[in-house]
Design a protein around this motif. Structure first.
Motif, PDB file in Angstrom:
ATOM      1  N   LYS A 110     -24.565  23.450  -1.992  1.00  0.00           N
ATOM      2  CA  LYS A 110     -24.533  25.033  -2.235  1.00  0.00           C
ATOM      3  C   LYS A 110     -23.660  25.562  -1.785  1.00  0.00           C
ATOM      4  O   LYS A 110     -22.613  26.260  -1.912  1.00  0.00           O
ATOM      5  CB  LYS A 110     -25.768  25.302  -2.273  1.00  0.00           C
ATOM      6  CG  LYS A 110     -25.902  26.976  -2.670  1.00  0.00           C
ATOM      7  CD  LYS A 110     -27.296  27.412  -2.733  1.00  0.00           C
ATOM      8  CE  LYS A 110     -27.427  28.940  -3.327  1.00  0.00           C
ATOM      9  NZ  LYS A 110     -26.156  29.559  -3.704  1.00  0.00           N
ATOM     10  N   GLU A 111     -23.411  25.433  -0.470  1.00  0.00           N
ATOM     11  CA  GLU A 111     -22.410  26.137   0.379  1.00  0.00           C
ATOM     12  C   GLU A 111     -21.151  26.073  -0.001  1.00  0.00           C
ATOM     13  O   GLU A 111     -20.213  26.943   0.044  1.00  0.00           O
ATOM     14  CB  GLU A 111     -22.605  25.960   2.026  1.00  0.00           C
ATOM     15  CG  GLU A 111     -23.916  25.917   2.578  1.00  0.00           C
ATOM     16  CD  GLU A 111     -24.789  24.922   2.158  1.00  0.00           C
ATOM     17  OE1 GLU A 111     -24.426  23.890   2.087  1.00  0.00           O
ATOM     18  OE2 GLU A 111     -25.983  25.242   2.289  1.00  0.00           O
ATOM     19  N   ASP A 112     -20.666  24.540  -0.133  1.00  0.00           N
ATOM     20  CA  ASP A 112     -19.213  24.352  -0.341  1.00  0.00           C
ATOM     21  C   ASP A 112     -18.928  25.106  -1.963  1.00  0.00           C
ATOM     22  O   ASP A 112     -18.081  25.604  -2.073  1.00  0.00           O
ATOM     23  CB  ASP A 112     -19.070  22.787  -0.503  1.00  0.00           C
ATOM     24  CG  ASP A 112     -19.178  22.306   0.961  1.00  0.00           C
ATOM     25  OD1 ASP A 112     -19.233  23.123   1.755  1.00  0.00           O
ATOM     26  OD2 ASP A 112     -19.133  20.955   1.045  1.00  0.00           O
ATOM     27  N   ASP A 114     -20.483  27.571  -3.277  1.00  0.00           N
ATOM     28  CA  ASP A 114     -20.204  28.933  -3.295  1.00  0.00           C
ATOM     29  C   ASP A 114     -18.937  29.531  -2.566  1.00  0.00           C
ATOM     30  O   ASP A 114     -18.355  30.370  -3.070  1.00  0.00           O
ATOM     31  CB  ASP A 114     -21.490  29.681  -2.418  1.00  0.00           C
ATOM     32  CG  ASP A 114     -22.697  29.326  -3.042  1.00  0.00           C
ATOM     33  OD1 ASP A 114     -22.629  29.249  -4.144  1.00  0.00           O
ATOM     34  OD2 ASP A 114     -23.656  29.646  -2.081  1.00  0.00           O
ATOM     35  N   LEU A 115     -18.450  28.767  -1.710  1.00  0.00           N
ATOM     36  CA  LEU A 115     -17.293  29.024  -0.963  1.00  0.00           C
ATOM     37  C   LEU A 115     -16.064  28.809  -2.220  1.00  0.00           C
ATOM     38  O   LEU A 115     -15.093  29.587  -2.198  1.00  0.00           O
ATOM     39  CB  LEU A 115     -16.630  28.216   0.069  1.00  0.00           C
ATOM     40  CG  LEU A 115     -15.311  28.145   0.707  1.00  0.00           C
ATOM     41  CD1 LEU A 115     -15.252  29.611   1.224  1.00  0.00           C
ATOM     42  CD2 LEU A 115     -15.233  27.414   2.033  1.00  0.00           C
ATOM     43  N   SER A 117     -16.231  28.902  -5.458  1.00  0.00           N
ATOM     44  CA  SER A 117     -16.528  30.111  -6.381  1.00  0.00           C
ATOM     45  C   SER A 117     -16.131  31.414  -6.074  1.00  0.00           C
ATOM     46  O   SER A 117     -15.116  32.049  -6.677  1.00  0.00           O
ATOM     47  CB  SER A 117     -18.104  30.324  -6.617  1.00  0.00           C
ATOM     48  OG  SER A 117     -18.728  29.127  -7.455  1.00  0.00           O
ATOM     49  N   LEU A 118     -15.921  31.772  -4.547  1.00  0.00           N
ATOM     50  CA  LEU A 118     -15.466  32.898  -4.048  1.00  0.00           C
ATOM     51  C   LEU A 118     -14.081  32.798  -3.980  1.00  0.00           C
ATOM     52  O   LEU A 118     -13.467  33.703  -4.476  1.00  0.00           O
ATOM     53  CB  LEU A 118     -16.046  33.002  -2.520  1.00  0.00           C
ATOM     54  CG  LEU A 118     -15.492  34.015  -1.701  1.00  0.00           C
ATOM     55  CD1 LEU A 118     -15.980  35.667  -2.316  1.00  0.00           C
ATOM     56  CD2 LEU A 118     -15.763  34.085  -0.420  1.00  0.00           C
ATOM     57  N   VAL A 119     -13.397  31.733  -3.567  1.00  0.00           N
ATOM     58  CA  VAL A 119     -11.941  31.502  -3.737  1.00  0.00           C
ATOM     59  C   VAL A 119     -11.431  31.749  -5.200  1.00  0.00           C
ATOM     60  O   VAL A 119     -10.385  32.389  -5.181  1.00  0.00           O
ATOM     61  CB  VAL A 119     -11.389  30.234  -3.130  1.00  0.00           C
ATOM     62  CG1 VAL A 119     -10.235  30.043  -3.340  1.00  0.00           C
ATOM     63  CG2 VAL A 119     -11.858  30.176  -1.471  1.00  0.00           C
ATOM     64  N   GLY A 121     -12.740  33.503  -7.482  1.00  0.00           N
ATOM     65  CA  GLY A 121     -13.085  34.837  -7.710  1.00  0.00           C
ATOM     66  C   GLY A 121     -12.012  35.853  -7.435  1.00  0.00           C
ATOM     67  O   GLY A 121     -11.257  36.399  -7.999  1.00  0.00           O
ATOM     68  N   LEU A 122     -11.564  35.490  -5.916  1.00  0.00           N
ATOM     69  CA  LEU A 122     -10.361  36.246  -5.177  1.00  0.00           C
ATOM     70  C   LEU A 122      -9.181  35.710  -6.139  1.00  0.00           C
ATOM     71  O   LEU A 122      -8.297  36.873  -6.192  1.00  0.00           O
ATOM     72  CB  LEU A 122     -10.226  35.892  -3.927  1.00  0.00           C
ATOM     73  CG  LEU A 122     -11.624  36.341  -2.909  1.00  0.00           C
ATOM     74  CD1 LEU A 122     -11.523  35.760  -1.731  1.00  0.00           C
ATOM     75  CD2 LEU A 122     -11.823  37.781  -3.055  1.00  0.00           C
ATOM     76  N   LYS A 125      -8.984  37.654  -9.389  1.00  0.00           N
ATOM     77  CA  LYS A 125      -9.114  39.133  -9.010  1.00  0.00           C
ATOM     78  C   LYS A 125      -7.296  39.440  -8.856  1.00  0.00           C
ATOM     79  O   LYS A 125      -6.900  40.515  -9.300  1.00  0.00           O
ATOM     80  CB  LYS A 125      -9.858  39.634  -8.048  1.00  0.00           C
ATOM     81  CG  LYS A 125      -9.948  40.955  -7.881  1.00  0.00           C
ATOM     82  CD  LYS A 125     -10.933  41.259  -6.709  1.00  0.00           C
ATOM     83  CE  LYS A 125     -10.979  42.840  -6.564  1.00  0.00           C
ATOM     84  NZ  LYS A 125     -11.861  43.222  -5.516  1.00  0.00           N
TER      85      LYS A 125
END
Length: 135
Positions: A110-112, A114-115, A117-119, A121-122, A125
């Motif tokens: 999950k942690e990987d 999530d990371l 997904s964040l990257v 998303g950035l 954007k």
């Protein structure tokens, strides 16, 4: 391979409230063959084992290794439950590489995931906020 493979397949199938016929349709393996695998009467080839794992949305190791954690990923009952734009995306052959990467991401801790997904998303954007200069 031992009969634990079949028991794990059965458990995941039942977790999804799928019949053997549903797993058969999703994996492309006959219902009697699925039944034989679940009962430990037959052992699947590597290709069939991979097809079953993919249909169930888990890594192959999750079905083969008794020591690995067997967790059932959340899955929709059918593609018709998705919004129309996602149904069209999934059915488009050009989407296959993206879907394969999404499947790989679903197998990460999950942690990987999530990371990543964040990257992503950035990056998206940034792409839409930065004006594109044309020559």
């Amino acid at each position: 391979m031992n009969d634990a493979f079949g028991k794990r397949v059965r458990r995941l199938r039942l977790d999804r409230d799928w019949s053997q016929q549903e797993l058969s349709l999703r994996s492309g393996i006959s219902t009697p063959h699925i039944s034989s695998i679940e009962r430990g009467k037959r052992f699947p080839s590597l290709e069939y084992a991979k097809r079953i794992a993919d249909a169930l949305g888990v890594a192959l190791v999750a079905l083969c290794d008794d020591a690995s954690e067997l967790r059932s990923p959340k899955m929709r009952g059918s593609a018709e439950e998705l919004p129309l734009y996602l149904q069209n995306f999934v059915l488009n052959e050009e989407a296959t590489p993206y879907l394969e990467v999404a499947h790989q991401m679903s197998q990460l801790p999950k942690e990987d995931a999530d990371l990543l997904s964040l990257v992503i998303g950035l990056l998206v954007k940034r792409r839409y906020e930065t004006p594109v200069l044309t020559p």
